[in-house]
Write a protein that holds these residues in place. Sequence first.
Motif, PDB file in Angstrom:
ATOM      1  N   GLY A  14     -20.884   0.745   5.131  1.00  0.00           N
ATOM      2  CA  GLY A  14     -21.395   0.563   5.475  1.00  0.00           C
ATOM      3  C   GLY A  14     -21.703  -0.684   4.773  1.00  0.00           C
ATOM      4  N   PRO A  15     -23.347  -0.535   4.276  1.00  0.00           N
ATOM      5  CA  PRO A  15     -23.946  -1.229   3.238  1.00  0.00           C
ATOM      6  C   PRO A  15     -24.002  -1.060   1.853  1.00  0.00           C
ATOM      7  CG  PRO A  15     -25.600   0.092   4.696  1.00  0.00           C
ATOM      8  CD  PRO A  15     -24.636   0.517   4.750  1.00  0.00           C
ATOM      9  N   VAL A  16     -23.208  -0.454   1.676  1.00  0.00           N
ATOM     10  CA  VAL A  16     -22.696   0.708   0.617  1.00  0.00           C
ATOM     11  C   VAL A  16     -21.399   0.356  -0.235  1.00  0.00           C
ATOM     12  CG1 VAL A  16     -22.865   3.040  -0.649  1.00  0.00           C
ATOM     13  CG2 VAL A  16     -24.276   2.576   1.272  1.00  0.00           C
ATOM     14  N   ILE A  29     -25.411   0.877  -4.144  1.00  0.00           N
ATOM     15  CA  ILE A  29     -23.775   1.013  -5.184  1.00  0.00           C
ATOM     16  C   ILE A  29     -23.950   2.621  -5.353  1.00  0.00           C
ATOM     17  CG2 ILE A  29     -22.094   0.321  -6.870  1.00  0.00           C
ATOM     18  CD1 ILE A  29     -24.013  -2.317  -7.423  1.00  0.00           C
ATOM     19  N   VAL A  30     -22.790   3.303  -4.510  1.00  0.00           N
ATOM     20  CA  VAL A  30     -22.588   4.474  -5.290  1.00  0.00           C
ATOM     21  C   VAL A  30     -21.012   4.160  -6.372  1.00  0.00           C
ATOM     22  CG1 VAL A  30     -21.292   6.765  -4.369  1.00  0.00           C
ATOM     23  CG2 VAL A  30     -23.127   5.279  -2.977  1.00  0.00           C
ATOM     24  N   VAL A  31     -21.345   5.068  -7.856  1.00  0.00           N
ATOM     25  CA  VAL A  31     -20.241   4.940  -8.359  1.00  0.00           C
ATOM     26  C   VAL A  31     -18.899   6.437  -8.439  1.00  0.00           C
ATOM     27  CG1 VAL A  31     -19.468   4.977 -11.073  1.00  0.00           C
ATOM     28  CG2 VAL A  31     -20.918   3.570 -10.203  1.00  0.00           C
ATOM     29  N   ASN A  32     -18.325   6.017  -8.095  1.00  0.00           N
ATOM     30  CA  ASN A  32     -17.385   7.449  -7.443  1.00  0.00           C
ATOM     31  C   ASN A  32     -16.455   7.493  -9.315  1.00  0.00           C
ATOM     32  OD1 ASN A  32     -15.221   9.852  -7.444  1.00  0.00           O
ATOM     33  ND2 ASN A  32     -15.247   9.148  -4.967  1.00  0.00           N
ATOM     34  N   GLY A  33     -16.927   8.871  -9.762  1.00  0.00           N
ATOM     35  CA  GLY A  33     -16.418   9.182 -11.454  1.00  0.00           C
ATOM     36  C   GLY A  33     -15.515  10.065 -10.718  1.00  0.00           C
ATOM     37  N   ASP A  34     -15.056  10.672  -9.743  1.00  0.00           N
ATOM     38  CA  ASP A  34     -13.360  11.336  -9.712  1.00  0.00           C
ATOM     39  C   ASP A  34     -11.983  11.263 -10.448  1.00  0.00           C
ATOM     40  OD1 ASP A  34     -13.407  14.100  -8.384  1.00  0.00           O
ATOM     41  OD2 ASP A  34     -11.318  12.483  -7.541  1.00  0.00           O
ATOM     42  N   TYR A  37     -28.017  -2.482 -16.317  1.00  0.00           N
ATOM     43  CA  TYR A  37     -27.751  -3.099 -14.913  1.00  0.00           C
ATOM     44  C   TYR A  37     -29.085  -2.285 -13.977  1.00  0.00           C
ATOM     45  CZ  TYR A  37     -24.383  -6.325 -15.152  1.00  0.00           C
ATOM     46  OH  TYR A  37     -23.708  -7.518 -15.675  1.00  0.00           O
ATOM     47  N   ILE A  38     -29.012  -0.903 -14.210  1.00  0.00           N
ATOM     48  CA  ILE A  38     -30.046  -0.341 -13.626  1.00  0.00           C
ATOM     49  C   ILE A  38     -31.708  -1.120 -12.755  1.00  0.00           C
ATOM     50  CG2 ILE A  38     -30.928   1.054 -14.753  1.00  0.00           C
ATOM     51  CD1 ILE A  38     -29.561   2.101 -11.629  1.00  0.00           C
ATOM     52  N   GLU A  39     -32.093  -1.442 -13.453  1.00  0.00           N
ATOM     53  CA  GLU A  39     -33.533  -2.003 -13.805  1.00  0.00           C
ATOM     54  C   GLU A  39     -32.864  -3.889 -12.816  1.00  0.00           C
ATOM     55  OE1 GLU A  39     -36.675  -1.241 -14.160  1.00  0.00           O
ATOM     56  OE2 GLU A  39     -35.747   0.555 -14.782  1.00  0.00           O
ATOM     57  N   GLU A  40     -32.477  -3.988 -12.559  1.00  0.00           N
ATOM     58  CA  GLU A  40     -32.122  -5.180 -12.345  1.00  0.00           C
ATOM     59  C   GLU A  40     -32.293  -4.761 -10.610  1.00  0.00           C
ATOM     60  OE1 GLU A  40     -29.137  -8.740 -13.732  1.00  0.00           O
ATOM     61  OE2 GLU A  40     -29.515  -7.507 -15.010  1.00  0.00           O
ATOM     62  N   VAL A  41     -30.391  -3.781 -10.226  1.00  0.00           N
ATOM     63  CA  VAL A  41     -30.214  -3.511  -9.071  1.00  0.00           C
ATOM     64  C   VAL A  41     -31.382  -2.615  -8.349  1.00  0.00           C
ATOM     65  CG1 VAL A  41     -29.006  -1.882  -7.892  1.00  0.00           C
ATOM     66  CG2 VAL A  41     -27.655  -2.989  -9.837  1.00  0.00           C
ATOM     67  N   ARG A  42     -32.351  -2.228  -8.854  1.00  0.00           N
ATOM     68  CA  ARG A  42     -33.391  -1.764  -8.036  1.00  0.00           C
ATOM     69  C   ARG A  42     -34.240  -2.918  -8.067  1.00  0.00           C
ATOM     70  NH1 ARG A  42     -33.801   4.008 -11.731  1.00  0.00           N
ATOM     71  NH2 ARG A  42     -32.466   5.005 -11.088  1.00  0.00           N
ATOM     72  N   GLU A  43     -34.701  -3.694  -9.116  1.00  0.00           N
ATOM     73  CA  GLU A  43     -35.865  -4.774  -8.569  1.00  0.00           C
ATOM     74  C   GLU A  43     -35.139  -6.022  -7.439  1.00  0.00           C
ATOM     75  OE1 GLU A  43     -35.805  -6.798 -12.239  1.00  0.00           O
ATOM     76  OE2 GLU A  43     -37.075  -5.581 -13.275  1.00  0.00           O
ATOM     77  N   ALA A  44     -33.546  -6.054  -6.972  1.00  0.00           N
ATOM     78  CA  ALA A  44     -33.263  -6.263  -6.050  1.00  0.00           C
ATOM     79  C   ALA A  44     -33.175  -5.218  -4.691  1.00  0.00           C
ATOM     80  CB  ALA A  44     -32.244  -7.143  -6.252  1.00  0.00           C
ATOM     81  N   GLY A  45     -33.883  -4.278  -4.959  1.00  0.00           N
ATOM     82  CA  GLY A  45     -34.108  -3.462  -3.666  1.00  0.00           C
ATOM     83  C   GLY A  45     -32.944  -2.515  -3.271  1.00  0.00           C
ATOM     84  N   GLY A  46     -31.933  -2.225  -4.313  1.00  0.00           N
ATOM     85  CA  GLY A  46     -31.012  -0.908  -4.330  1.00  0.00           C
ATOM     86  C   GLY A  46     -30.874  -0.214  -5.247  1.00  0.00           C
ATOM     87  N   ASP A  47     -29.420   0.387  -5.874  1.00  0.00           N
ATOM     88  CA  ASP A  47     -29.507   1.594  -6.777  1.00  0.00           C
ATOM     89  C   ASP A  47     -28.305   1.582  -7.020  1.00  0.00           C
ATOM     90  OD1 ASP A  47     -30.580   3.489  -8.836  1.00  0.00           O
ATOM     91  OD2 ASP A  47     -31.337   5.321  -6.656  1.00  0.00           O
TER      92      ASP A  47
END
Lengths: 127, 146
Positions: free
Chosen positions: A12-14, A46-51, A67-77
């Motif tokens: 989907g959107p992820v 964004i989902v990071v899969n570390g398997d 990157y975490i703050e920028e991504v959250r500021e853009a409405g994501g995670d």
Amino acid sequence: MSNFSVGFRSSGPVTILDLNGELDAHTASELEAAIQRCKDDQHVKIVVNGDQLQYISSAGLGVFMAYIEEVREAGGDIKIASLQPKVFNVFDLLGFPMLFDIVDQEAEAVSKFESHPGAQPGNGSES
Amino acid sequence: MARSVHTITIPSATRYLEDVRRFVRRHATRAEFSVETVNALQLAVDEACANVIEHAYGGVESNSIDVDVVVKRDCLTVRIRDEGEPFIDAAYREPDIFEYASKKKSGGFGVHLMRKLADRVEYRSRGKSNICCLTMYRQDAPQKNR
């Protein structure tokens, strides 16, 4: 030859990033490029899969931190899933579970975007 | 007294970190340290070498780093030797991850991880050489100084 790679998938959107191999000061730039590409494409869920991530050093952790703050500021995670115990231990040593949403399964991380799109773990301001 | 000493010398470039990790893993495993201790040691050594490459040598790849694994009866010490800018241990302060995230900082956790992972971390200077020593004690050894 790099022993690290990033695969891209969508649900989907992820955007799901499959990390494979060893993430260190040499290979961290590849993760940085992958997250930057997500940002450029405005894919900030964004989902990071570390398997398949066998190893991480502070240089790899630093990419998530940068990157975490920028991504959250853009409405994501950036949500992190399926880490092997020895890799999770490194995240845990630095207190990353307080800052990042780290879950056992990829499906759980994806579903969190559906239920709480901008959800964040404790940020020091919880009541 | 050392039971055995093993040495690898790498150029000061991050692509050789993997070689150092394999080297440390091989000798710490042969010395019968636990999987957890071997994992912690190889990460601590990786961080120390990455710091030398980035900070002591400023990213210049034409220098070298000597890594000795010294196996003793009660402990294992890895010595990382360079001839770059010395590390000033007194300037260290524990990182605040929330502050780092808000400032979008990507580095600065390496020394903190080394201190968390190794039983003992020491820095020495001898002539032009800087030496970082990371020691892991066997689980039944008495002294720990994290």
